[in-house]
Design an enzyme around this catalytic site. Structure first.
Site, PDB file in Angstrom:
ATOM      1  N   ASN A   9       0.866  -1.176   0.000  1.00  8.94           N
ATOM      2  CA  ASN A   9       0.000   0.000   0.000  1.00  8.94           C
ATOM      3  C   ASN A   9       0.905   1.228   0.000  1.00  8.94           C
ATOM      4  O   ASN A   9       1.489   1.569   1.028  1.00  8.94           O
ATOM      5  CB  ASN A   9      -0.894  -0.023   1.252  1.00  8.94           C
ATOM      6  N   LYS A  11       0.126   4.240  -0.311  1.00 16.99           N
ATOM      7  CA  LYS A  11      -0.551   5.430   0.232  1.00 16.99           C
ATOM      8  C   LYS A  11      -0.339   6.629  -0.708  1.00 16.99           C
ATOM      9  O   LYS A  11      -0.318   6.445  -1.915  1.00 16.99           O
ATOM     10  CB  LYS A  11      -0.044   5.729   1.645  1.00 16.99           C
ATOM     11  N   HIS A  95      -9.631   1.151   5.054  1.00 23.05           N
ATOM     12  CA  HIS A  95      -8.326   1.394   5.693  1.00 23.05           C
ATOM     13  C   HIS A  95      -8.513   2.414   6.813  1.00 23.05           C
ATOM     14  O   HIS A  95      -9.266   3.385   6.665  1.00 23.05           O
ATOM     15  CB  HIS A  95      -7.323   1.905   4.654  1.00 23.05           C
ATOM     16  N   GLU A  97      -6.788   4.783   7.869  1.00 20.26           N
ATOM     17  CA  GLU A  97      -6.481   6.195   7.558  1.00 20.26           C
ATOM     18  C   GLU A  97      -7.683   6.853   6.886  1.00 20.26           C
ATOM     19  O   GLU A  97      -7.953   8.038   7.089  1.00 20.26           O
ATOM     20  CB  GLU A  97      -5.226   6.273   6.674  1.00 20.26           C
ATOM     21  N   GLU A 167      -5.575  -4.902  10.748  1.00 17.13           N
ATOM     22  CA  GLU A 167      -4.578  -3.843  10.879  1.00 17.13           C
ATOM     23  C   GLU A 167      -4.831  -3.045  12.153  1.00 17.13           C
ATOM     24  O   GLU A 167      -5.608  -2.073  12.144  1.00 17.13           O
ATOM     25  CB  GLU A 167      -4.655  -2.894   9.681  1.00 17.13           C
ATOM     26  N   GLY A 173       2.274   2.321  10.712  1.00 15.94           N
ATOM     27  CA  GLY A 173       3.222   3.419  10.558  1.00 15.94           C
ATOM     28  C   GLY A 173       3.946   3.812  11.833  1.00 15.94           C
ATOM     29  O   GLY A 173       4.574   4.871  11.885  1.00 15.94           O
ATOM     30  N   SER A 213       3.239  -2.079  10.425  1.00 17.76           N
ATOM     31  CA  SER A 213       4.687  -2.092  10.643  1.00 17.76           C
ATOM     32  C   SER A 213       5.326  -3.431  10.295  1.00 17.76           C
ATOM     33  O   SER A 213       6.230  -3.892  11.000  1.00 17.76           O
ATOM     34  CB  SER A 213       5.019  -1.677  12.082  1.00 17.76           C
TER      35      SER A 213
HETATM   36  C1  PEP Z   1      -0.867   0.179   5.913  1.00 18.05           C
HETATM   37  O1  PEP Z   1      -0.813   1.263   5.380  1.00 18.05           O
HETATM   38  O2  PEP Z   1      -1.814  -0.555   5.682  1.00 18.05           O
HETATM   39  C2  PEP Z   1       0.218  -0.225   6.814  1.00 18.05           C
HETATM   40  C3  PEP Z   1       0.114  -1.376   7.401  1.00 18.05           C
HETATM   41  O3  PEP Z   1       1.273   0.659   6.963  1.00 18.05           O
HETATM   42  P1  PEP Z   1       2.691   0.346   7.664  1.00 18.05           P
HETATM   43  O4  PEP Z   1       3.184  -0.968   7.085  1.00 18.05           O
HETATM   44  O5  PEP Z   1       3.563   1.482   7.293  1.00 18.05           O
HETATM   45  O6  PEP Z   1       2.451   0.215   9.116  1.00 18.05           O
END
Ligand code: PEP
Length: 260
Positions: A9, A11, A95, A97, A167, A173, A213
């Site tokens: 992803n 983003k 998601h 975000e 998630e 992040g 992460s």
């Molecule tokens: C994500 O954006 O779905 C995500 C898991 O980000 P990160 O791997 O940076 O934590």
């Protein structure tokens, strides 16, 4: 046996100048890798260019969201059909975000999941609790609510075509991934819920990814855990070597005994 799936992803990262070498590196780095499905979700502006690069490779393309309508007066939005036209197979939905920054509700996510399926896209429904919800012991309550609402009104055979992503918001992040034990506990719970909503067979077939992460140095342990069927990768998907290493760990996990 579920084939692991690893999704990058990107983003809101990836100008065309950045996206082209990144996609090329991932495609070439995974050319000989078998055993895991891989997809890239670049920003909308890079979908066509990345699609061109991964065409006829094993790397699939996905969108980061889509609208629930097939077309209409929705300034700034993109329809599921537009994603399909660009060669997308997957679309991320719900998601955290987008839930937090754009205010996407469970109801909107549900409409998007239905629209994605109607257009032949595989929805990747994201669920996860905040740090506060985990502290209050509300992890299962939160993910259950998001799962039930996200899949409301969708027939069992159709749910079978989708992908789930657990998630935890506190892990996205932050560099603080869930341990494989923490993730496995929630994945097991989600699979149990899927079984209730569909059937044991369908629940066993649906892939549940872990996201939050995931890095090259923690992916092996996470993807080896029973019930963790791959990864949704944000930050580490922006570095060719890291993302390729994560996908290779998932491919290896597919051939090793689960939980080993
Ligand atoms: C994500 O954006 O779905 C995500 C898991 O980000 P990160 O791997 O940076 O934590």
């Amino acid at each position: 046996m579920r084939t692991p799936l690893v999704i990058g992803n990107w983003k809101m990262f990836g100008t065309l100048a950045e996206a082209r070498p990144l996609a090329t590196g991932v495609r070439d780095g995974l050319r000989r890798v078998r055993g895991a499905d891989v997809a890239l979700c670049p920003p909308f502006t890079a979908l066509a260019a990345v699609g061109e690069i991964v065409r006829e490779s094993a790397v699939a393309l996905g969108g980061q969201t889509c609208h629930w309508d097939a077309a209409g007066a929705h300034t700034g939005e993109i329809s599921p059909g537009m994603l399909v036209e660009l060669g997308c197979r997957y679309v991320l939905l719900g998601h955290s975000e987008r839930r937090k920054e754009i205010g996407e509700t469970d109801d909107l996510v549900n409409r998007k999941v239905k629209a994605a399926i109607a257009h032949g896209l595989t929805p990747v429904l994201c669920v996860g609790e905040t740090a506060e919800e985990r502290r209050q012991g509300l992890t299962f309550t939160t993910v259950e609510g998001q799962l039930r609402a996200g899949l409301a009104g969708i027939p069992a055979e159709t749910i079978a075509q989708g992908v789930l992503a657990y998630e935890p918001v506190w892990a996205i992040g932050t560099g603080q991934n869930a341990t494989s034990a923490q993730a496995s506990e929630v994945h097991g719970y989600l699979r149990g819920l899927l079984s209730e909503l569909t059937s044991k067979e369908i629940a066993q077939a649906v892939r549940i990814l872990y996201g939050g992460s995931v890095k090259a140095d923690n992916a092996a342990e996470l993807v080896a855990a029973p019930d963790i069927d791959g990864a949704l990768v944000g930050g580490a998907s922006l570095k060719v070597a890291d993302f390729v290493a994560i996908a290779k760990h998932a491919a290896r996990a597919a051939t090793a005994p689960r939980g080993a």
